[in-house]
Design an enzyme around this catalytic site. Structure first.
Site, PDB file in Angstrom:
ATOM      1  N   SER A 206     -28.140   8.003 -16.681  1.00 57.24           N
ATOM      2  CA  SER A 206     -26.957   7.142 -16.733  1.00 57.24           C
ATOM      3  C   SER A 206     -27.306   5.815 -17.402  1.00 57.24           C
ATOM      4  CB  SER A 206     -26.427   6.880 -15.314  1.00 57.24           C
ATOM      5  OG  SER A 206     -25.193   6.193 -15.353  1.00 57.24           O
ATOM      6  N   ASP A 207     -26.306   5.199 -18.007  1.00 59.34           N
ATOM      7  CA  ASP A 207     -26.500   3.900 -18.638  1.00 59.34           C
ATOM      8  C   ASP A 207     -25.182   3.136 -18.598  1.00 59.34           C
ATOM      9  OD1 ASP A 207     -28.304   2.092 -20.156  1.00 59.34           O
ATOM     10  OD2 ASP A 207     -26.788   2.329 -21.715  1.00 59.34           O
TER      11      ASP A 207
END
Length: 218
Positions: free
Chosen positions: A89-90
């Site tokens: 995730s980012d």
């Protein structure tokens, strides 16, 4: 808070080696709300992609999430007898002028960023990438999604700005603020997924698990 005990999620935790490719305490906090057996192996990705090469912030953030997941997937594959599920995730913030804002380089950088957001609306993009693969060299499935959420600041006076930067909170936050913490005192409105602003779109993640299960991947 007691975690949700969902049979599908419990089954995934039993049958797959689940890894969160992030050291973010906020992502761990949110993922812990599901009764999912997982471990944390942070990605070694430097997050140094050239932003100018991407058509949109959404493309940029999902590329970061995928590279993080791919990095960890390559490192752990073959180290377990179970099939693997890696969660990458980012999160980035896009300023009103369209600039992609990540974590500040210094307190001064955080202060300048917050001044630029004062009284305006920014957009938070969070990308999630799930990589599922067998323990050997079999089939690999990659599932990706992006959530966007609009966040509007009140006018941020100098006293509040200085006090907020002094807490040290902006240091590890995309866009130099954390809505779930002290930034609540100057954020006027949010339109979209609150948890995506925290760094992990919980509802979208669960839907991704369900979709993969229905397709026979999980």
């Amino acid at each position: 808070m007691n975690p949700l005990v969902v049979p599908l999620v419990e089954s995934i935790g039993r049958n797959f080696s689940v890894v969160l490719a992030s050291g973010s305490p906020r992502r761990r906090e949110l993922l812990d709300r599901l009764n999912l057996n997982y471990k944390v192996i942070p990605s070694n990705f430097a997050e140094d992609l050239d932003k100018s090469k991407f058509a949109s912030a959404a493309d940029y953030v999902i590329s970061n999430a995928e590279i993080k997941a791919q990095d960890v997937f390559a490192r752990i594959r073959g180290q377990t007898d179970k099939p693997v599920l890696v969660i990458g995730s980012d999160t980035v913030v896009v300023s009103p002028s369209g600039e992609i804002l990540e974590k500040p380089a210094s307190p001064q950088d955080a202060a300048e960023t917050l001044k630029s957001l004062s009284g305006k609306t920014n957009i938070v993009y969070t990308g999630v990438c799930l990589i599922v693969g067998s323990a050997d060299a079999g089939k690999v499935t990659i599932e990706k999604a992006v959530e966007s959420t609009k966040v509007t600041f009140n006018d941020l006076d100098d006293e509040m700005l200085e006090a907020y930067v002094a807490t040290g909170e902006p240091t590890d936050k995309a866009g130099s603020y954390g809505y779930q913490a002290n930034a609540c005192f100057f954020i006027k409105e949010i339109k979209g997924d609150y948890y995506s602003v925290m760094g992990f779109p919980c509802a979208r993640f669960y839907q991704m698990l369900r979709d993969l299960h229905q397709r026979g991947v999980l």
